[in-house]
Design an enzyme around this catalytic site. Sequence first.
Site, PDB file in Angstrom:
ATOM      1  N   LYS A 154     -27.291 -26.227 -30.579  1.00  0.00           N
ATOM      2  CA  LYS A 154     -28.415 -26.032 -29.614  1.00  0.00           C
ATOM      3  C   LYS A 154     -28.647 -27.427 -29.411  1.00  0.00           C
ATOM      4  O   LYS A 154     -28.419 -28.408 -30.067  1.00  0.00           O
ATOM      5  CB  LYS A 154     -29.718 -25.409 -30.260  1.00  0.00           C
ATOM      6  CG  LYS A 154     -30.791 -25.286 -29.313  1.00  0.00           C
ATOM      7  CD  LYS A 154     -30.595 -23.934 -28.720  1.00  0.00           C
ATOM      8  CE  LYS A 154     -31.864 -23.901 -27.522  1.00  0.00           C
ATOM      9  NZ  LYS A 154     -31.746 -25.014 -26.575  1.00  0.00           N
TER      10      LYS A 154
ATOM     11  N   SER B 107     -36.183 -28.341 -28.159  1.00  0.00           N
ATOM     12  CA  SER B 107     -36.008 -27.089 -28.031  1.00  0.00           C
ATOM     13  C   SER B 107     -34.990 -26.655 -29.214  1.00  0.00           C
ATOM     14  O   SER B 107     -34.612 -25.304 -29.549  1.00  0.00           O
ATOM     15  CB  SER B 107     -35.218 -26.598 -27.019  1.00  0.00           C
ATOM     16  OG  SER B 107     -36.028 -26.146 -25.819  1.00  0.00           O
TER      17      SER B 107
ATOM     18  N   SER C 103     -32.049 -21.841 -22.930  1.00  0.00           N
ATOM     19  CA  SER C 103     -33.235 -22.474 -23.776  1.00  0.00           C
ATOM     20  C   SER C 103     -34.629 -21.930 -23.190  1.00  0.00           C
ATOM     21  O   SER C 103     -35.468 -22.808 -22.657  1.00  0.00           O
ATOM     22  CB  SER C 103     -33.181 -23.988 -23.870  1.00  0.00           C
ATOM     23  OG  SER C 103     -34.020 -24.625 -24.819  1.00  0.00           O
TER      24      SER C 103
ATOM     25  N   LYS D 270     -36.034 -23.568 -31.423  1.00  0.00           N
ATOM     26  CA  LYS D 270     -35.339 -22.182 -31.104  1.00  0.00           C
ATOM     27  C   LYS D 270     -34.366 -21.997 -32.283  1.00  0.00           C
ATOM     28  O   LYS D 270     -33.894 -20.630 -32.200  1.00  0.00           O
ATOM     29  CB  LYS D 270     -34.871 -21.971 -29.636  1.00  0.00           C
ATOM     30  CG  LYS D 270     -35.959 -22.329 -28.606  1.00  0.00           C
ATOM     31  CD  LYS D 270     -35.313 -22.213 -27.311  1.00  0.00           C
ATOM     32  CE  LYS D 270     -36.677 -22.312 -25.945  1.00  0.00           C
ATOM     33  NZ  LYS D 270     -36.802 -23.789 -26.010  1.00  0.00           N
TER      34      LYS D 270
END
Length: 309
Positions: A198, A35, A95, A38
């Site tokens: 993140k 993720s 997420s 992202k």
Amino acid sequence: MASSGTSAGPALVFEPYNGTVFYAEDPDAQWFPASLTKLMTAYVTFQALKAGTVTPDTKLICSKEATEQAPSKLWLKVGESITLDVALKVLIVESANDVAVMIAETVGGGSEEAFVDKMNEAAQRLGMTRTSFANVNGLPDERQVTTARDLAKLARAIIVEFPEHADLFTTIQVQVGKQLVRTHNGMLVSYPGADGMKTGFICDSGFNIVVSATREGRKLVAVVLGEPSVASRRERAVDLLDNGFKRYFWKSLFGTSLDGLAIQASLSNGPTHLKDRVCGVARAKPPRRKKATIARKKTKPRSTASGAN
């Protein structure tokens, strides 16, 4: 394909404004971003907002493809909508893989593939030479790879080029209708000075994080890839940041830069796969025992149904 080993995965800590690297370990080893993908989804969206092709109030409609994405998800139904502003918050905080597709379809002019092309164009422009994107959310795909150095370049670009979106990465929770979604980034609440960015996880990548922190006006960003647990990911990130802040002044004078950091003499020809080590091998069902007595045969058997782990 590189084999999974027992050593720690790639790691890097740097100062984002001048690019000074304080510590690096295997910065060019290819890895699955999970993720952390992202971050690039957000970056390309920030570019579209700056260009004026979309606005924070642009409405995103949930498509069938979006609903078919694996969790984490916002679990919208086909035809339901949210604004781009809310979508970006959910993208970073929750997420949400379905929301990533919704963003891509809208910003990409109706096509996730067109948005992925924009991601790869941005990566090339930023000098992310060992990165390739195949989807917008980081779900497993052998073609989707990156490195610690390349993620550092992306994090630096977000921080330097789009300071107006800094608050997005500090958000701990967001309300969407009746849903209250909370961040997966525990360092935002547990590490003094943490202010982004993140986390990411799939079995093959292990536990990844890009995390920024600011203390006494000094900002550092740590990249950690391939840890076996949330706890070890946090421990390594904390160690990188703590040591970075201790050496801040000396390294700022004598450290090398992200671009000047020496490339490894030998690089693997593909990303490391950690699935067996991180998630384990599926256990085979034990053979069913035969009933020992006539009396047992007559008793009503208990249900053998079980939920997925």
